[in-house]
Design an enzyme around this catalytic site. Structure first.
Site, PDB file in Angstrom:
ATOM      1  N   ASP A   6       0.874  -1.176   0.000  1.00  0.00           N
ATOM      2  CA  ASP A   6       0.000   0.000   0.000  1.00  0.00           C
ATOM      3  C   ASP A   6       0.907   1.220   0.000  1.00  0.00           C
ATOM      4  O   ASP A   6       2.107   1.123   0.261  1.00  0.00           O
ATOM      5  CB  ASP A   6      -0.894  -0.011   1.252  1.00  0.00           C
ATOM      6  CG  ASP A   6      -1.784   1.225   1.327  1.00  0.00           C
ATOM      7  OD1 ASP A   6      -2.304   1.647   0.281  1.00  0.00           O
ATOM      8  OD2 ASP A   6      -1.926   1.802   2.429  1.00  0.00           O
ATOM      9  N   SER A   7       0.304   2.374  -0.242  1.00  0.00           N
ATOM     10  CA  SER A   7       1.081   3.612  -0.191  1.00  0.00           C
ATOM     11  C   SER A   7       1.546   3.908   1.232  1.00  0.00           C
ATOM     12  O   SER A   7       2.506   4.640   1.424  1.00  0.00           O
ATOM     13  CB  SER A   7       0.213   4.762  -0.679  1.00  0.00           C
ATOM     14  OG  SER A   7      -0.978   4.804   0.080  1.00  0.00           O
ATOM     15  N   CYS A  69      -3.767  -0.929  -2.059  1.00  0.00           N
ATOM     16  CA  CYS A  69      -4.071   0.487  -2.273  1.00  0.00           C
ATOM     17  C   CYS A  69      -5.067   0.647  -3.431  1.00  0.00           C
ATOM     18  O   CYS A  69      -4.824   0.150  -4.529  1.00  0.00           O
ATOM     19  CB  CYS A  69      -2.764   1.192  -2.611  1.00  0.00           C
ATOM     20  SG  CYS A  69      -2.951   2.917  -3.006  1.00  0.00           S
ATOM     21  N   GLU A 148      -5.060   9.275   9.375  1.00  0.00           N
ATOM     22  CA  GLU A 148      -3.647   9.124   9.768  1.00  0.00           C
ATOM     23  C   GLU A 148      -3.322   9.913  11.030  1.00  0.00           C
ATOM     24  O   GLU A 148      -2.436   9.553  11.782  1.00  0.00           O
ATOM     25  CB  GLU A 148      -2.735   9.510   8.605  1.00  0.00           C
ATOM     26  CG  GLU A 148      -2.821   8.411   7.572  1.00  0.00           C
ATOM     27  CD  GLU A 148      -1.818   8.476   6.463  1.00  0.00           C
ATOM     28  OE1 GLU A 148      -1.115   9.476   6.335  1.00  0.00           O
ATOM     29  OE2 GLU A 148      -1.764   7.484   5.708  1.00  0.00           O
ATOM     30  N   CYS A 180     -11.142   3.196  -0.649  1.00  0.00           N
ATOM     31  CA  CYS A 180      -9.847   3.674  -0.156  1.00  0.00           C
ATOM     32  C   CYS A 180      -9.500   2.868   1.088  1.00  0.00           C
ATOM     33  O   CYS A 180     -10.391   2.558   1.902  1.00  0.00           O
ATOM     34  CB  CYS A 180      -9.934   5.161   0.192  1.00  0.00           C
ATOM     35  SG  CYS A 180      -8.434   5.801   0.955  1.00  0.00           S
ATOM     36  N   HIS A 182      -8.196   3.611   3.800  1.00  0.00           N
ATOM     37  CA  HIS A 182      -8.383   4.228   5.114  1.00  0.00           C
ATOM     38  C   HIS A 182      -9.841   4.272   5.589  1.00  0.00           C
ATOM     39  O   HIS A 182     -10.104   4.406   6.769  1.00  0.00           O
ATOM     40  CB  HIS A 182      -7.861   5.670   5.088  1.00  0.00           C
ATOM     41  CG  HIS A 182      -6.375   5.772   4.983  1.00  0.00           C
ATOM     42  ND1 HIS A 182      -5.668   5.180   3.972  1.00  0.00           N
ATOM     43  CD2 HIS A 182      -5.468   6.406   5.765  1.00  0.00           C
ATOM     44  CE1 HIS A 182      -4.383   5.452   4.124  1.00  0.00           C
ATOM     45  NE2 HIS A 182      -4.239   6.189   5.200  1.00  0.00           N
TER      46      HIS A 182
END
Ligand code: DGL
Length: 261
Positions: A6-7, A69, A148, A180, A182
Site C-alpha cells: 500500500d502507499s 491500495c 492518519e 480507499c 483508510h
C-alpha cells in the site's frame, strides 16, 4: 508468503481482513510511507511505485501479491500483471462484484481519493457487468489525513464526512463502496451519515475473500505459501505515529522495518 503493498499503513485494513479469512498464512507487508500519499499523484508515478513495490515483495519471497491500495489498484494493476509472473490481486474488482450482488436498486456510490475517482475505474467495471446501473462517485481527499492523525471520532471528522456524502445521499444510493484503504476505519461514522439503509462495501473484506477462494482452487500455489503466522512489516519511512496507528489497527505489537525502495 502473501505479499501486500500500500502507499502507507492504510493497507493494514487488508492485512487484518486476510488474517481473519486466511488464518495463519505468512504475510509480508510493504507500506510505501516515504512516497505516500499516492492519491494525489499522477498515474505514471503511481505505476512506477507499484512496479518497484511488487519487485521488492517478490525479492523477499512473496508468491502472490495483493495491491491493497485503491489508487494503485485503479491505475497500475495492468502494468504490474504484465511485468510479473505471479497472481496479482487488486481491491477494485471484488468490491465491484460484491456491490452489484448487494444493491437492490443498482444505484451505487463510490468514495475514494482524487486519483481513484478520476480514473473512473469503478464506474467502468460496474457498467461492464450491468450497463443499466447508476453510479455516483465522490472524492474525499481530507479523509486520509484525518485517519492518519487518528481523528476517528472528532466532531470535525463527522462534519467533513457528512459534507462529502451529501451528494451521494441526495442520489439515494442504496450501496456505498469504500474505495480507499483508510475508509473502513471511519465505517461507523460513514454508516451514520449515509443512513442505515445503505449497504457499505468494504473492499478489504471483499479482496480477502477473493484470495481465499482463489487459493482453494489453486492448491499447488497454496502449498507453496508458508502458514506459520509469520508477519513482516516493511515501510519506506518509519515514524512513531505510523507505528502507533499500525499497532492500534491490528491490535498487536508491530515492528516496522525500514527499507529503501
Ligand atoms: N492507499 C490509498 C488508497 O487506498 C490512500 C492513501 C493515499 O492516497 O496514498 O487509495
Amino acid at each position: 508468503m502473501i505479499g501486500i503493498f500500500d502507499s502507507g499503513i492504510g493497507g493494514l485494513t487488508v492485512v487484518k481482513a486476510l488474517m481473519e479469512h486466511l488464518y495463519g498464512y505468512d504475510i509480508i507487508y510493504l507500506g510505501d510511507t516515504a512516497r505516500s500519499p499516492y492519491g494525489t499523484k499522477s498515474p505514471e508515478t503511481v505505476k512506477k511505485y507499484a512496479l518497484e513495490n511488487t519487485e521488492f515483495l517478490l525479492s523477499k519471497g512473496a508468491k502472490i501479491v495483493v495491491i491493497a491500495c485503491n489508487t494503485a489498484s485503479s491505475v497500475a494493476t495492468e502494468i504490474v500483471a504484465e511485468n510479473f509472473d505471479v497472481p496479482i490481486f487488486e481491491v477494485i474488482t471484488p468490491a465491484v462484484e460484491l456491490s452489484i450482488k448487494t444493491s437492490h436498486k443498482q444505484c451505487i456510490g463510490i468514495i475514494g481519493t482524487r486519483a481513484t475517482v478520476k480514473s473512473c475505474i469503478y464506474e467502468k467495471k460496474i457498467k461492464e457487468i450491468n450497463p443499466q446501473a447508476r453510479v455516483y462517485s465522490k472524492s474525499c481527499p481530507l479523509l486520509v489525513p484525518l485517519v492518519e492523525e487518528g481523528w476517528l471520532n472528532k466532531p470535525e471528522t463527522k462534519m467533513i464526512v457528512k459534507k462529502y456524502l451529501h451528494s451521494l445521499k441526495v442520489r439515494q444510493i442504496d450501496t456505498l463502496i469504500l474505495g480507499c484503504t483508510h475508509y473502513p476505519l471511519l465505517n461507523d461514522i460513514i454508516q451514520k451519515k449515509i443512513g442505515k439503509r445503505v449497504s457499505i462495501i468494504d473492499s478489504s473484506i471483499a479482496v480477502a475473500s477473493n484470495v481465499k477462494t482463489f487459493l482453494e482452487k489453486h492448491w499447488e500455489l497454496d502449498d507453496m505459501l508458508g502458514k506459520k503466522s509469520r508477519y513482516t512489516f516493511f515501510v519506506s519511512d518509519v515514524t512513531e505515529q505510523f507505528e502507533k496507528t499500525a499497532t492500534s489497527m491490528l491490535k498487536r505489537n508491530i515492528n516496522l522495518e525500514h527499507v529503501k525502495i
